[in-house]
Design a protein around this motif. Structure first.
Motif, mmCIF file in Angstrom:
data_model
loop_
_atom_site.group_PDB
_atom_site.id
_atom_site.type_symbol
_atom_site.label_atom_id
_atom_site.label_comp_id
_atom_site.label_asym_id
_atom_site.label_seq_id
_atom_site.Cartn_x
_atom_site.Cartn_y
_atom_site.Cartn_z
ATOM 1 N N GLY A 1 1.054 -1.136 0.203
ATOM 2 C CA GLY A 1 0.073 0.010 0.207
ATOM 3 C C GLY A 1 0.852 1.374 0.088
ATOM 4 N N LEU A 2 0.280 2.563 -0.081
ATOM 5 C CA LEU A 2 0.767 3.617 -0.138
ATOM 6 C C LEU A 2 1.150 4.154 1.137
ATOM 7 C CD1 LEU A 2 -1.540 5.321 -2.566
ATOM 8 C CD2 LEU A 2 0.639 4.534 -3.183
ATOM 9 N N PRO A 3 2.377 4.947 1.487
ATOM 10 C CA PRO A 3 2.745 5.390 2.678
ATOM 11 C C PRO A 3 1.594 6.471 3.317
ATOM 12 C CG PRO A 3 4.588 5.307 1.253
ATOM 13 C CD PRO A 3 3.427 4.944 0.218
ATOM 14 N N THR A 4 1.458 6.529 4.444
ATOM 15 C CA THR A 4 0.239 7.618 5.056
ATOM 16 C C THR A 4 0.440 8.962 4.472
ATOM 17 O OG1 THR A 4 1.639 7.804 7.088
ATOM 18 C CG2 THR A 4 0.120 5.956 6.999
ATOM 19 N N ASP A 5 1.755 9.310 4.413
ATOM 20 C CA ASP A 5 1.934 10.758 4.163
ATOM 21 C C ASP A 5 2.284 10.989 2.589
ATOM 22 O OD1 ASP A 5 4.182 9.456 4.026
ATOM 23 O OD2 ASP A 5 5.597 11.061 4.892
ATOM 24 N N PHE A 6 1.603 10.000 1.858
ATOM 25 C CA PHE A 6 2.062 10.187 0.329
ATOM 26 C C PHE A 6 1.090 10.827 -0.445
ATOM 27 C CE2 PHE A 6 1.414 8.594 -4.094
ATOM 28 C CZ PHE A 6 2.697 8.533 -4.647
ATOM 29 N N ASP A 7 1.630 11.803 -1.257
ATOM 30 C CA ASP A 7 0.671 12.710 -2.046
ATOM 31 C C ASP A 7 1.197 12.417 -3.474
ATOM 32 O OD1 ASP A 7 -0.873 14.587 -3.079
ATOM 33 O OD2 ASP A 7 -0.338 16.360 -1.871
ATOM 34 N N PRO A 8 0.179 11.908 -4.377
ATOM 35 C CA PRO A 8 0.541 11.563 -5.813
ATOM 36 C C PRO A 8 0.747 12.915 -6.378
ATOM 37 C CG PRO A 8 -1.811 11.232 -5.356
ATOM 38 C CD PRO A 8 -0.855 11.393 -4.056
ATOM 39 N N ASP A 9 0.203 14.091 -6.237
ATOM 40 C CA ASP A 9 0.386 15.251 -6.903
ATOM 41 C C ASP A 9 1.791 15.826 -6.495
ATOM 42 O OD1 ASP A 9 -2.033 15.164 -8.244
ATOM 43 O OD2 ASP A 9 -3.060 16.379 -6.508
ATOM 44 N N ASP A 10 2.276 15.550 -5.214
ATOM 45 C CA ASP A 10 3.670 16.278 -4.915
ATOM 46 C C ASP A 10 4.716 15.207 -5.124
ATOM 47 O OD1 ASP A 10 2.542 18.430 -4.301
ATOM 48 O OD2 ASP A 10 2.041 17.960 -2.281
ATOM 49 N N SER A 11 4.463 14.147 -5.719
ATOM 50 C CA SER A 11 5.586 13.041 -5.863
ATOM 51 C C SER A 11 6.516 13.469 -6.947
ATOM 52 C CB SER A 11 4.891 11.700 -6.391
ATOM 53 O OG SER A 11 5.908 10.703 -6.418
ATOM 54 N N GLU A 12 7.852 13.241 -6.554
ATOM 55 C CA GLU A 12 8.743 13.553 -7.259
ATOM 56 C C GLU A 12 9.415 12.334 -8.493
ATOM 57 O OE1 GLU A 12 11.817 15.645 -5.332
ATOM 58 O OE2 GLU A 12 10.502 17.286 -4.934
ATOM 59 N N GLY A 13 8.973 10.991 -8.115
ATOM 60 C CA GLY A 13 9.103 10.156 -8.848
ATOM 61 C C GLY A 13 8.970 10.319 -10.289
ATOM 62 N N LEU A 14 10.039 9.786 -11.150
ATOM 63 C CA LEU A 14 9.934 10.112 -12.632
ATOM 64 C C LEU A 14 8.953 9.213 -13.254
ATOM 65 C CD1 LEU A 14 11.417 11.310 -15.087
ATOM 66 C CD2 LEU A 14 12.828 9.239 -15.223
ATOM 67 N N GLY A 15 8.671 8.184 -12.995
ATOM 68 C CA GLY A 15 7.748 7.215 -13.528
ATOM 69 C C GLY A 15 6.405 8.092 -13.266
ATOM 70 N N LEU A 16 6.109 8.203 -12.207
ATOM 71 C CA LEU A 16 4.618 8.965 -11.822
ATOM 72 C C LEU A 16 4.425 10.107 -12.474
ATOM 73 C CD1 LEU A 16 2.077 8.222 -10.463
ATOM 74 C CD2 LEU A 16 3.050 9.363 -8.285
ATOM 75 N N GLN A 17 5.575 10.866 -12.572
ATOM 76 C CA GLN A 17 5.692 12.287 -13.465
ATOM 77 C C GLN A 17 5.456 11.907 -14.824
ATOM 78 O OE1 GLN A 17 9.147 14.778 -12.743
ATOM 79 N NE2 GLN A 17 8.745 14.795 -10.345
ATOM 80 N N ILE A 18 5.902 10.845 -15.423
ATOM 81 C CA ILE A 18 5.637 10.847 -16.746
ATOM 82 C C ILE A 18 4.165 10.296 -16.989
ATOM 83 C CG2 ILE A 18 6.003 8.817 -18.601
ATOM 84 C CD1 ILE A 18 9.285 8.891 -17.631
ATOM 85 N N VAL A 19 3.470 9.520 -16.238
ATOM 86 C CA VAL A 19 2.176 9.151 -16.303
ATOM 87 C C VAL A 19 1.228 10.346 -16.111
ATOM 88 C CG1 VAL A 19 0.346 7.973 -15.109
ATOM 89 C CG2 VAL A 19 2.567 6.744 -15.323
#
Length: 493
Positions: free
Chosen positions: A438-456
């Motif tokens: 699952g996702l970390p409790t403090d995870f925010d997809p809009d602020d994620s700096e991961g390259l894969g998620l930014q590409i998506v």
């Protein structure tokens, strides 16, 4: 709105072969309406004793006498009496007095539609009597041929057994040639003469062997022999397929059909159309299509070369982070290459996304960063999408699957990833769910700096005009990513 088959089944033409016969007649009856200068309607008897109109066609060669839409109309009593006589006795019935009730006077002839010895429907032929015509040779020839075809409908020898393409078939006004029982021309319309002159046949066609003239005009000897054989087959009473006659200067489309009315003189009808410009455009489109597919093929080869170079470079690196970055680049480039490979083998600029993903999914297990622990399965169907939408969608889905395999199952824990395609109206909804940590409790997809998620996020918002949400599946452990693509779920026609 019910289909013609549904309407026919409701009436007496309930057996499949009877329905097919009536459908073939409707597919080919514009020819009869144009030759007869008349409106045609097809009627079937209902169990109640009334008659139901199931189809209608108006002539292109004369003003209509039936401007109203008759499909779905029911008649009985005195109006239906000619239908009943034609159906019961199996012969054409002509009304004695014209009908003056409409906007123009008309005379009706009712023709039984016979199949395999059984009358399955009746054909009403309404002629507009307000139109005065001079008895020209063209009009008289049209009416003679129409009379022969009506008798063939009554005898069950017309329409042909093979369903005709009404859009592609030459029409009466394109060019008409009447042949006698020996295959010689008894009449050729002005447009037919012009079409034959364009393929190199000078002079009049009257009295000439049309099969031999057509064969000699063909630039291809084998094709010319086939066309001549087709014309001869029509004179002999068979229905050959339409065919092209291509000379050095023009191309003519030809359809031959027999005229074998009971008790009448045998012969054939040949319809011709000059399709020189159409065939030239067809060839240009084929050339363009081949060029586009060759471009996709070369792009695919170049992308595979880039992926191979990146893979070689990754093997020389000792830094794990650098090697992982190159491995991810190899995966992304390979996914795009699969899309172009699919386009290179397609004759349309559309991609079967399911086929592409079924080829991409096994590639994920080949990367060291994913490992064999995560099992991936796909449910639902993506269908076909334009190449402009398929490429970013495949790349986005690949990124999400890779992220799930990499982050949901640490330390090689076993698990599963499910890729689901659903349709919500015209929208395509794609879900990538796993049963991992699952996702970390403090995870925010809009602020994620991961390259894969930014590409998506970039692909979904900019290229696909969709939206992305991430969360926890209801009542289940793990993570679910949902892509909603407006309009992408609409079936392609």
């Amino acid at each position: 709105m019910s289909t013609l088959s549904d309407r026919l089944t409701r009436g007496a033409a309930s057996r499949p072969e009877q329905v097919d016969h009536a459908r073939r007649l409707v597919a080919d009856w514009q020819l009869l309406a144009d030759l007869a200068f008349a409106d045609l309607t097809l009627w079937v008897p209902l169990p109640s004793g009334s008659w139901w109109c199931v189809a209608q066609v108006r002539p292109l060669t004369a003003p209509t006498s039936r401007p109203e839409d008759l499909v779905g109309a029911e008649v009985d009593g005195v109006v239906a009496e000619p239908f009943l006589v034609a159906h019961r006795e199996g012969r054409p019935v002509t009304e004695g007095e014209p009908d003056w009730s409409g906007p123009s006077p008309r005379r009706r002839e009712v023709i039984p539609v016979r199949h395999d010895g059984v009358v399955v429907a009746v054909l009403a032929k309404d002629t507009n009597l307000a139109v005065t015509r001079s008895p020209s040779t063209l009009e008289l020839t049209y009416l003679e041929i129409a009379a022969d075809l009506c008798l063939m409908v009554s005898a069950g020898t017309f329409p042909p057994q093979k369903l005709q393409d009404a859009e592609m078939s030459p029409r009466v006004g394109d060019g008409l040639v009447r042949l006698d029982g020996s295959g010689c021309t008894t009449y050729a319309s002005p447009n037919a003469l012009s079409a034959y002159r364009r393929i190199g046949v000078p002079g009049d066609l009257a009295g000439k062997d049309l099969a031999e003239l057509t064969r000699s005009a063909s630039a291809d000897r084998v094709a010319g022999e086939a066309v001549a054989a087709g014309i001869a087959a029509a004179v002999a009473g068979r229905f050959p397929d339409p065919m092209d006659v291509e000379s050095t200067s023009a191309t003519m489309f030809l359809r031959a059909l027999p005229l074998q009315a009971p008790g009448g003189e045998a012969g054939a009808l040949v319809l011709v159309r000059d399709v020189t410009d159409v065939r030239r455009r067809d060839r240009a489109l084929l050339t363009k299509d081949a060029t586009i597919r060759e471009i996709h093929h070369r792009v695919k080869n170049n992308l595979q070369t880039v992926a191979a170079l990146l893979r070689l470079q990754a093997r020389r690196l000792t830094e794990p982070a650098a090697r992982a970055a190159l491995d991810e680049s190899v995966r992304r480039v390979s996914s795009i290459a699969v899309v172009h490979e699919t386009l290179a083998g397609s004759r349309e600029d559309v991609v079967s996304v399911d086929e592409v993903l079924d080829r991409v999914l096994p590639m994920l297990g080949d990367l060291a960063s994913v490992g064999p622990a995560a099992r991936t399965r796909r449910t639902g169907s993506f269908g076909e999408l334009p190449a402009a939408a398929a490429t970013p969608l495949v790349l986005a889905v690949t990124e999400l699957l890779h992220n799930a395999a990499e982050h949901a199952f640490p330390d090689g824990e076993p698990g599963s990833i499910e890729l689901v395609a659903e349709r919500d109206g015209d929208d395509l909804v794609v879900r990538v769910r796993d049963d991992g940590r699952g996702l970390p409790t403090d995870f925010d997809p809009d602020d994620s700096e991961g390259l894969g998620l930014q590409i998506v996020r970039t692909l979904v918002a900019s290229e696909l005009g969709g939206s992305l949400t991430m969360g926890t599946p209801g009542g289940h452990p793990g993570t679910e990513v949902v892509l909603t693509l407006p309009g992408a779920g609409r079936p392609r026609r």
